[in-house]
Each structure stands twice: as C-alpha cells, then as structure tokens.
Design a protein around this motif. Structure first.
Motif, PDB file in Angstrom:
ATOM      1  N   SER A  70       0.804  -1.118  -0.004  1.00 40.12           N
ATOM      2  CA  SER A  70      -0.006  -0.057  -0.110  1.00 40.12           C
ATOM      3  C   SER A  70       1.076   1.190  -0.070  1.00 40.12           C
ATOM      4  O   SER A  70       2.161   0.990   0.287  1.00 40.12           O
ATOM      5  N   ARG A  71       0.345   2.462  -0.191  1.00 36.92           N
ATOM      6  CA  ARG A  71       1.137   3.711  -0.290  1.00 36.92           C
ATOM      7  C   ARG A  71       0.210   4.675   0.293  1.00 36.92           C
ATOM      8  O   ARG A  71      -0.884   4.754   0.106  1.00 36.92           O
ATOM      9  N   ASP A  72       0.909   5.793   0.811  1.00 39.07           N
ATOM     10  CA  ASP A  72       0.392   6.967   1.438  1.00 39.07           C
ATOM     11  C   ASP A  72       0.843   8.057   0.812  1.00 39.07           C
ATOM     12  O   ASP A  72       2.187   8.427   0.796  1.00 39.07           O
ATOM     13  N   ASN A  73       0.259   8.480  -0.443  1.00 44.04           N
ATOM     14  CA  ASN A  73       0.780   9.483  -1.148  1.00 44.04           C
ATOM     15  C   ASN A  73       0.954  11.017  -0.489  1.00 44.04           C
ATOM     16  O   ASN A  73       1.914  11.699  -1.076  1.00 44.04           O
ATOM     17  N   SER A  74       0.192  11.294   0.656  1.00 44.55           N
ATOM     18  CA  SER A  74       0.455  12.511   1.121  1.00 44.55           C
ATOM     19  C   SER A  74       1.828  12.647   2.052  1.00 44.55           C
ATOM     20  O   SER A  74       2.368  13.375   2.415  1.00 44.55           O
ATOM     21  N   GLU A  75       2.441  11.299   2.458  1.00 41.99           N
ATOM     22  CA  GLU A  75       3.344  11.033   3.139  1.00 41.99           C
ATOM     23  C   GLU A  75       4.657  10.373   2.333  1.00 41.99           C
ATOM     24  O   GLU A  75       5.795  10.150   2.651  1.00 41.99           O
ATOM     25  N   ASN A  76       4.251  10.309   0.765  1.00 40.24           N
ATOM     26  CA  ASN A  76       5.372   9.527  -0.085  1.00 40.24           C
ATOM     27  C   ASN A  76       5.916   8.503   0.635  1.00 40.24           C
ATOM     28  O   ASN A  76       7.061   8.286   0.805  1.00 40.24           O
ATOM     29  N   THR A  77       5.026   7.579   1.189  1.00 43.05           N
ATOM     30  CA  THR A  77       5.569   6.385   1.821  1.00 43.05           C
ATOM     31  C   THR A  77       4.971   5.303   1.099  1.00 43.05           C
ATOM     32  O   THR A  77       3.690   5.191   0.948  1.00 43.05           O
ATOM     33  N   VAL A  78       5.541   3.951   1.078  1.00 42.20           N
ATOM     34  CA  VAL A  78       4.812   2.611   0.688  1.00 42.20           C
ATOM     35  C   VAL A  78       5.421   1.737   1.813  1.00 42.20           C
ATOM     36  O   VAL A  78       6.152   1.837   2.705  1.00 42.20           O
ATOM     37  N   TYR A  79       4.345   0.770   1.983  1.00 43.32           N
ATOM     38  CA  TYR A  79       4.403  -0.055   2.876  1.00 43.32           C
ATOM     39  C   TYR A  79       4.317  -1.586   2.424  1.00 43.32           C
ATOM     40  O   TYR A  79       3.806  -1.499   1.417  1.00 43.32           O
TER      41      TYR A  79
END
Length: 124
Positions: A70-79
């Motif tokens: 998954s990814r959080d585009n607001s935090e530029n992070t992928v999990y």
C-alpha cells in the motif's frame, strides 16, 4: 536528490507478521510506481510487490494472499504488510521508487531509486 529510508525489518517466528515502511524524500515532483524487492543469501534480487500511481498492485506468486502493498501519497511512503511469514521469506528487503524529480538545468528528470535494505528473518 531522492532519499529512501526503510524500516520495520526484524526477526519473527514462522506464521508471524511484519510491516515494512519506505519513506521517500527529496526534490520530488511526482512519484509513479513504488515496489519491494528481496534478496536472499546466494540468490538474485527478485520482485515481491509493486503498486502504481493509480493504486493497481501486483505480487510475486510466492507472496500472493500473504503480503499486501500500500502507499500513502500524502506522506510519500510505501508499506509492505507481511503476514503468515515463512522461513523462505528470509531476505534483505529493498524498496524501489520511480518518478520525476526536479533537476538543475533540465527542470525535471526521471529517477529510479533504491532503499538501503532491511533484513527480515523468519525463524523459530
């Protein structure tokens, strides 16, 4: 410059779970696809999972049904949520991110960056 910082690896018993994170920072204009690879001792680096900018995902057959990217585009992070871990999942896990960054002289240019790797060990 684009920097990737991974976290979340460690030692877990078979059947356990871990969640890896990869935070992207730097002079980024946009991020396209984000993914995870792994490399076990004596083996080639192999793709594990990938997620595109519109949220489409694909997985290696060996992890389907157990891992979720998954990814959080607001935090530029992928999990990478890893469940039902097996000893054969033991490897160094690397995140890979592709996108567009701001470049001197050229304005914008593509990037394809890798994290430093995080060790995942599945053992009793």
């Amino acid at each position: 410059q684009v920097h990737l910082v991974e976290s979340g690896g460690g030692l877990v018993q078979p059947g356990g779970s871990l969640r890896l994170s990869c935070a992207v920072s730097g002079t980024i204009f946009s991020i396209n696809d984000m993914g995870w690879f792994r490399q076990a001792p004596g083996k080639q680096r192999e793709p594990v999972a990938r997620i595109t900018g519109d949220g489409s995902t694909n997985y290696a057959d060996a992890v389907k049904g157990r891992f979720t990217i998954s990814r959080d585009n607001s935090e530029n992070t992928v999990y990478l949520q890893m469940n039902s871990l097996k000893p054969e999942d033991t490897a160094v896990y690397y995140c890979n991110v592709r996108g567009v960054k701001y470049c001197a002289y050229m304005g914008r240019c593509n990037f394809d960056s890798w994290g430093q790797g995080t060790q995942v060990t599945v053992s009793s």
